[in-house]
Design an enzyme around this catalytic site. Structure first.
Site, PDB file in Angstrom:
ATOM      1  N   LYS A  48       6.950  -1.655 -12.667  1.00  0.00           N
ATOM      2  CA  LYS A  48       5.938  -1.714 -11.614  1.00  0.00           C
ATOM      3  C   LYS A  48       4.653  -2.278 -12.227  1.00  0.00           C
ATOM      4  O   LYS A  48       4.103  -1.722 -13.177  1.00  0.00           O
ATOM      5  CB  LYS A  48       5.709  -0.308 -11.068  1.00  0.00           C
TER       6      LYS A  48
HETATM    7  C1  E4P Z   1       3.894   3.218  -4.165  1.00  0.00           C
HETATM    8  O1  E4P Z   1       4.782   2.890  -4.904  1.00  0.00           O
HETATM    9  C2  E4P Z   1       2.873   4.220  -4.473  1.00  0.00           C
HETATM   10  O2  E4P Z   1       3.395   5.064  -5.469  1.00  0.00           O
HETATM   11  C3  E4P Z   1       2.523   5.125  -3.313  1.00  0.00           C
HETATM   12  O3  E4P Z   1       3.276   4.824  -2.178  1.00  0.00           O
HETATM   13  C4  E4P Z   1       1.074   5.280  -3.078  1.00  0.00           C
HETATM   14  O4  E4P Z   1       0.915   6.184  -2.026  1.00  0.00           O
HETATM   15  P1  E4P Z   1      -0.432   6.974  -1.740  1.00  0.00           P
HETATM   16  O5  E4P Z   1      -1.366   6.074  -1.022  1.00  0.00           O
HETATM   17  O6  E4P Z   1       0.007   8.126  -0.899  1.00  0.00           O
HETATM   18  O7  E4P Z   1      -0.975   7.410  -3.077  1.00  0.00           O
END
Ligand code: E4P
Length: 217
Positions: free
Chosen positions: A87
């Site tokens: 990522k």
């Molecule tokens: C995506 O991969 C992120 O980990 C996640 O969806 C972020 O979500 P949040 O806005 O609830 O922190």
């Protein structure tokens, strides 16, 4: 649409996996910190444990922001397990790194995407997944779902192979709207997945069936 769970909590991952509908897991440094995972060895071990629990793509996020650092971290992450997807944040060096990973057969998830322009760059660089954060867009007074619709249209017209991974999901309705908009993947908190099960008429109907079943016993 594939279902990923967006957490580093092992109990929640297990519960979602046991439903039989889980296709993968996404994590991020905030989610790892929330579980009290501390130190690089513990972080790597945690990813390994998740990979052994779920047979699907597991996104593991780099914390470097320079090209060399991202590449070095990404190589270590993919060495953990064949299902690891690196990522990478949506920054200039992130895009360069995604291109390098693509050329070297390493799969990536471009994270922190908030606009169509960012998503196009990630797709051009060959990202396996692009992660638009729809909940955070909603939180800031815009419409996150509009971005999913826009990306579906662009990616289909352009024939991009990159999968649209709707992230930052806040509720069951977000999941339904993502399916409607043609997202390839939705990564969700466990509560939002379980929320899909619920309907008051189901509860009322089941109670009645069980009551009437006593008459036939
Ligand atoms: C995506 O991969 C992120 O980990 C996640 O969806 C972020 O979500 P949040 O806005 O609830 O922190």
């Amino acid at each position: 649409m594939k279902f990923f769970i967006d957490t580093a909590n092992l109990a929640q991952i297990k519960e979602a996996n046991e439903l039989g509908i889980l296709d993968g897991v996404t994590t991020n440094p905030s989610l790892m910190a929330k579980e009290g995972i501390k130190g690089i060895d513990a972080v790597m071990q945690h990813y390994k444990t998740i990979c052994e629990m779920v047979d699907g793509d597991i996104s593991a996020e780099v914390i470097s922001t320079d090209f060399d650092g991202i590449i070095e971290e990404g190589k270590k992450l993919v060495a953990i397990h064949r299902n690891i997807v690196v990522k990478v944040p949506m920054i200039k060096d992130g895009i360069k790194a995604i291109k390098w990973f693509t050329q070297n057969g390493i799969r990536t998830n471009c994270t922190l995407v908030f606009s169509a322009g960012q998503a196009i760059l990630a797709a051009k660089a060959g990202a396996s997944y692009v992660s638009p954060f729809i909940g955070r867009i909603d939180d800031s007074g815009w419409d996150g779902m509009e971005l999913i619709h826009q990306l579906r249209q662009i990616f289909t017209i352009q024939g991009y192979k990159t999968e649209i991974l709707a992230a930052s999901i806040r509720n069951p309705n977000h999941i339904i709207k993502c399916a409607e908009a043609g997202a390839d993947v939705c990564t969700c908190p466990l509560d939002s997945i379980l929320g899909l099960l619920k309907h008051p008429l189901t509860d009322i109907g089941l109670a009645k069936f069980l009551e009437d079943a006593k008459k036939t016993a």
